[in-house]
Design a protein around this motif. Structure first.
Motif, PDB file in Angstrom:
ATOM      1  N   THR A  40      69.449 -27.146  56.525  1.00 49.50           N
ATOM      2  CA  THR A  40      68.994 -28.427  55.987  1.00 49.50           C
ATOM      3  C   THR A  40      69.519 -28.636  54.563  1.00 49.50           C
ATOM      4  OG1 THR A  40      67.055 -28.462  57.390  1.00 49.50           O
ATOM      5  CG2 THR A  40      66.948 -29.785  55.391  1.00 49.50           C
ATOM      6  N   THR A  71      71.829 -31.739  53.631  1.00 46.80           N
ATOM      7  CA  THR A  71      71.369 -32.651  52.577  1.00 46.80           C
ATOM      8  C   THR A  71      72.454 -32.828  51.510  1.00 46.80           C
ATOM      9  OG1 THR A  71      69.114 -31.980  52.999  1.00 46.80           O
ATOM     10  CG2 THR A  71      69.526 -33.046  50.876  1.00 46.80           C
ATOM     11  N   GLY A  82      70.915 -22.411  35.629  1.00 42.56           N
ATOM     12  CA  GLY A  82      70.199 -21.525  34.719  1.00 42.56           C
ATOM     13  C   GLY A  82      70.779 -20.124  34.768  1.00 42.56           C
ATOM     14  N   ARG A 126      71.788 -25.122  32.346  1.00 41.97           N
ATOM     15  CA  ARG A 126      70.843 -26.177  32.718  1.00 41.97           C
ATOM     16  C   ARG A 126      69.899 -26.540  31.573  1.00 41.97           C
ATOM     17  NH1 ARG A 126      67.049 -22.892  37.060  1.00 41.97           N
ATOM     18  NH2 ARG A 126      65.370 -22.319  35.637  1.00 41.97           N
ATOM     19  N   ALA A 141      63.248 -29.319  42.306  1.00 44.44           N
ATOM     20  CA  ALA A 141      63.065 -27.911  41.926  1.00 44.44           C
ATOM     21  C   ALA A 141      62.458 -27.757  40.532  1.00 44.44           C
ATOM     22  CB  ALA A 141      64.393 -27.167  42.024  1.00 44.44           C
ATOM     23  N   GLN A 142      62.755 -28.696  39.622  1.00 42.72           N
ATOM     24  CA  GLN A 142      62.091 -28.646  38.300  1.00 42.72           C
ATOM     25  C   GLN A 142      60.759 -29.373  38.344  1.00 42.72           C
ATOM     26  OE1 GLN A 142      64.192 -30.397  34.918  1.00 42.72           O
ATOM     27  NE2 GLN A 142      62.722 -29.529  33.469  1.00 42.72           N
ATOM     28  N   VAL A 173      64.779 -35.573  56.163  1.00 46.17           N
ATOM     29  CA  VAL A 173      63.749 -35.304  57.177  1.00 46.17           C
ATOM     30  C   VAL A 173      63.705 -36.395  58.242  1.00 46.17           C
ATOM     31  CG1 VAL A 173      61.278 -34.891  57.565  1.00 46.17           C
ATOM     32  CG2 VAL A 173      62.385 -34.009  55.505  1.00 46.17           C
TER      33      VAL A 173
HETATM   34  P1  NDP Z   1      67.008 -23.450  46.179  1.00 43.81           P
HETATM   35  O1  NDP Z   1      65.783 -22.735  45.801  1.00 43.81           O
HETATM   36  O2  NDP Z   1      68.052 -22.756  46.984  1.00 43.81           O
HETATM   37  O3  NDP Z   1      67.730 -24.039  44.874  1.00 43.81           O
HETATM   38  C1  NDP Z   1      67.067 -24.698  43.849  1.00 43.81           C
HETATM   39  C2  NDP Z   1      67.836 -24.457  42.562  1.00 43.81           C
HETATM   40  O4  NDP Z   1      67.289 -25.318  41.560  1.00 43.81           O
HETATM   41  C3  NDP Z   1      67.689 -23.047  42.030  1.00 43.81           C
HETATM   42  O5  NDP Z   1      68.590 -22.156  42.611  1.00 43.81           O
HETATM   43  C4  NDP Z   1      67.974 -23.281  40.565  1.00 43.81           C
HETATM   44  O6  NDP Z   1      69.388 -23.346  40.389  1.00 43.81           O
HETATM   45  C5  NDP Z   1      67.403 -24.680  40.306  1.00 43.81           C
HETATM   46  N1  NDP Z   1      66.067 -24.629  39.693  1.00 43.81           N
HETATM   47  C6  NDP Z   1      64.979 -23.964  40.155  1.00 43.81           C
HETATM   48  N2  NDP Z   1      63.933 -24.138  39.336  1.00 43.81           N
HETATM   49  C7  NDP Z   1      64.363 -24.945  38.331  1.00 43.81           C
HETATM   50  C8  NDP Z   1      63.752 -25.483  37.165  1.00 43.81           C
HETATM   51  N3  NDP Z   1      62.477 -25.230  36.854  1.00 43.81           N
HETATM   52  N4  NDP Z   1      64.500 -26.259  36.354  1.00 43.81           N
HETATM   53  C9  NDP Z   1      65.793 -26.532  36.649  1.00 43.81           C
HETATM   54  N5  NDP Z   1      66.430 -26.029  37.729  1.00 43.81           N
HETATM   55  C10 NDP Z   1      65.722 -25.250  38.561  1.00 43.81           C
HETATM   56  O7  NDP Z   1      66.545 -24.786  46.940  1.00 43.81           O
HETATM   57  P2  NDP Z   1      67.417 -25.787  47.833  1.00 43.81           P
HETATM   58  O8  NDP Z   1      68.763 -25.902  47.241  1.00 43.81           O
HETATM   59  O9  NDP Z   1      67.262 -25.454  49.263  1.00 43.81           O
HETATM   60  O10 NDP Z   1      66.618 -27.150  47.584  1.00 43.81           O
HETATM   61  C11 NDP Z   1      66.694 -27.767  46.300  1.00 43.81           C
HETATM   62  C12 NDP Z   1      65.746 -28.940  46.234  1.00 43.81           C
HETATM   63  O11 NDP Z   1      66.153 -29.923  47.162  1.00 43.81           O
HETATM   64  C13 NDP Z   1      64.289 -28.615  46.548  1.00 43.81           C
HETATM   65  O12 NDP Z   1      63.456 -29.324  45.676  1.00 43.81           O
HETATM   66  C14 NDP Z   1      64.130 -29.103  47.972  1.00 43.81           C
HETATM   67  O13 NDP Z   1      62.803 -29.444  48.264  1.00 43.81           O
HETATM   68  C15 NDP Z   1      65.042 -30.307  47.956  1.00 43.81           C
HETATM   69  N6  NDP Z   1      65.515 -30.690  49.278  1.00 43.81           N
HETATM   70  C16 NDP Z   1      65.329 -31.989  49.645  1.00 43.81           C
HETATM   71  C17 NDP Z   1      65.752 -32.427  50.854  1.00 43.81           C
HETATM   72  C18 NDP Z   1      65.613 -33.853  51.199  1.00 43.81           C
HETATM   73  O14 NDP Z   1      65.564 -34.209  52.376  1.00 43.81           O
HETATM   74  N7  NDP Z   1      65.559 -34.740  50.223  1.00 43.81           N
HETATM   75  C19 NDP Z   1      66.334 -31.511  51.855  1.00 43.81           C
HETATM   76  C20 NDP Z   1      66.569 -30.174  51.318  1.00 43.81           C
HETATM   77  C21 NDP Z   1      66.143 -29.790  50.074  1.00 43.81           C
HETATM   78  P3  NDP Z   1      70.131 -22.533  39.208  1.00 43.81           P
HETATM   79  O15 NDP Z   1      69.663 -21.110  39.328  1.00 43.81           O
HETATM   80  O16 NDP Z   1      71.585 -22.717  39.496  1.00 43.81           O
HETATM   81  O17 NDP Z   1      69.687 -23.173  37.926  1.00 43.81           O
END
Ligand code: NDP
Length: 331
Positions: free
Chosen positions: A131, A135, A184, A203, A249-250, A274
């Motif tokens: 997914t 996405t 990050g 980031r 994610a943030q 979804v």
């Molecule tokens: P992952 O956990 O694999 O990746 C998220 C990344 O976001 C982390 O690896 C990190 O990247 C970064 N991150 C995490 N916490 C923070 C923070 N506090 N501040 C800034 N950056 C942060 O998740 P996915 O890639 O699978 O999903 C990412 C997002 O996309 C989620 O919120 C998920 O719910 C959403 N999503 C939405 C969908 C939709 O239909 N709209 C479908 C799939 C996902 P790094 O370490 O490089 O900084």
């Protein structure tokens, strides 16, 4: 069909305290549907991490088998579009949230939710994409629909080491875009460059409250992070650019002003996987067979077994997983 089969179940006690366990269940424990699929591969997405840890109210029916996506083979069908032996992919539609999901030997589903797996795509590769990767493709397609091309200028990808981010970098670079990766984990800069990022930024440059408008740095973005990061990405988007927003994610907040929209004509493009209509899903999965380099997909994904799902989901929510995770149900 072999019963019983292993499944992960999340349950809740009378005080609404959530727990998760691996248990043997049977087809009778699954929900209604007109197609049964044997799960060959699944994955661990951010939403699965939320469901397993209970960090956000993703699960809305108890008990629930989490797992929002899978690839497998149809073993029984009363749906006109699918027959026994068909290779299929499932994403979303509330599976793993309100309908028993993919962390089980079998799923019983509404056939309208399924798509045929593109020819030549293995179950393993479909879930290396998962997914998150689908996405990413939807997000890139949203930028294209808005009219952005490689000649428009660089695209920033936030959450670069995550599932959505890493696949987005790979797709954009294959399409010829210049990609700025925001992460990050700057110690992973070489990895991100190997996927196709031309520049890697910390980031922290984007995650704090910023000004309504900043220096114009990119033509567009794929944002999986939300909150201040998305606000800053918008504030630094060039005149006429567009940003695809798909994640949180943030945070789910968006502490922005209208200035990028009304002074620079910037567009905010929402992306949902979804409930995405079937033709869009089929287009995205077909595009993934041509616009995602398989060598890069393999470089950004690792394979685990069913028994590793729970620990991996916790690590993902702690930001400790790089790229994508494939669950091989036979491992
Ligand atoms: P992952 O956990 O694999 O990746 C998220 C990344 O976001 C982390 O690896 C990190 O990247 C970064 N991150 C995490 N916490 C923070 C923070 N506090 N501040 C800034 N950056 C942060 O998740 P996915 O890639 O699978 O999903 C990412 C997002 O996309 C989620 O919120 C998920 O719910 C959403 N999503 C939405 C969908 C939709 O239909 N709209 C479908 C799939 C996902 P790094 O370490 O490089 O900084």
């Amino acid at each position: 069909m072999q019963e019983p089969f292993k499944a992960i179940l999340v349950t809740r006690d009378e005080n609404k305290v959530q727990s998760v366990e691996t248990r043997e269940i049977g087809l009778g424990d699954l929900m209604d549907g007109d197609v049964i699929v044997e799960v060959e591969a699944t994955t661990v997405n951010y939403k699965d991490g939320l469901a397993i840890t209970g960090k956000a109210p993703v699960v809305r029916h108890w008990p629930m088998v989490p797992g929002i996506d899978c690839a497998g083979t149809v073993v029984q069908s009363d749906h006109s579009g699918f027959k026994e032996g068909d290779a299929v992919i499932l994403n979303g539609w509330g599976v793993g949230e309100t309908h028993m999901g993919a962390y089980a030997g079998y799923v019983r589903l509404n056939g309208d939710w399924l798509i045929h797996r593109p020819s030549g795509m293995s179950a393993h590769d479909a879930m290396a994409i998962g997914t998150a990767g689908y996405t990413s493709m939807l997000s890139v397609m949203a930028l294209e629909r808005y009219g952005l091309t490689p000649s428009s200028g660089p695209i920033v990808v936030t959450g670069a080491n995550g599932g959505v981010g890493s696949v987005a970098i790979s797709i954009l670079s294959k399409l010829g875009f210049e990609v700025i990766a925001s992460t990050g984990r700057t110690d992973e800069a070489e990895f991100l460059k190997s996927l196709g990022a031309t520049e890697v930024i910390d980031r922290a440059e984007l995650s704090e409250p910023g000004r309504p408008l900043g220096k114009e740095r990119w033509a567009g973005g794929v944002d999986s992070v939300g909150s201040h990061t998305l606000a800053n990405v918008l504030a630094m988007t060039r005149y006429g650019g567009g940003v695809a927003a798909c994640g949180l994610a943030q945070g789910m907040d968006l502490p922005a002003t209208v200035m990028p929209f009304i002074l620079r004509g910037v567009a905010l493009l929402g992306v949902d996987s979804v409930m995405a209509p079937k033709p869009l899903r089929e287009e995205a999965w077909q595009r993934l067979t041509q616009d995602l380099d398989l060598a890069k997909l393999h470089a950004l994904s690792k394979t685990i077994g069913f028994d590793d799902i729970i620990d991996t989901a916790k690590a993902l929510i702690d930001g400790k997983i790089r790229g994508r995770v494939v669950v091989d149900m036979k491992k």
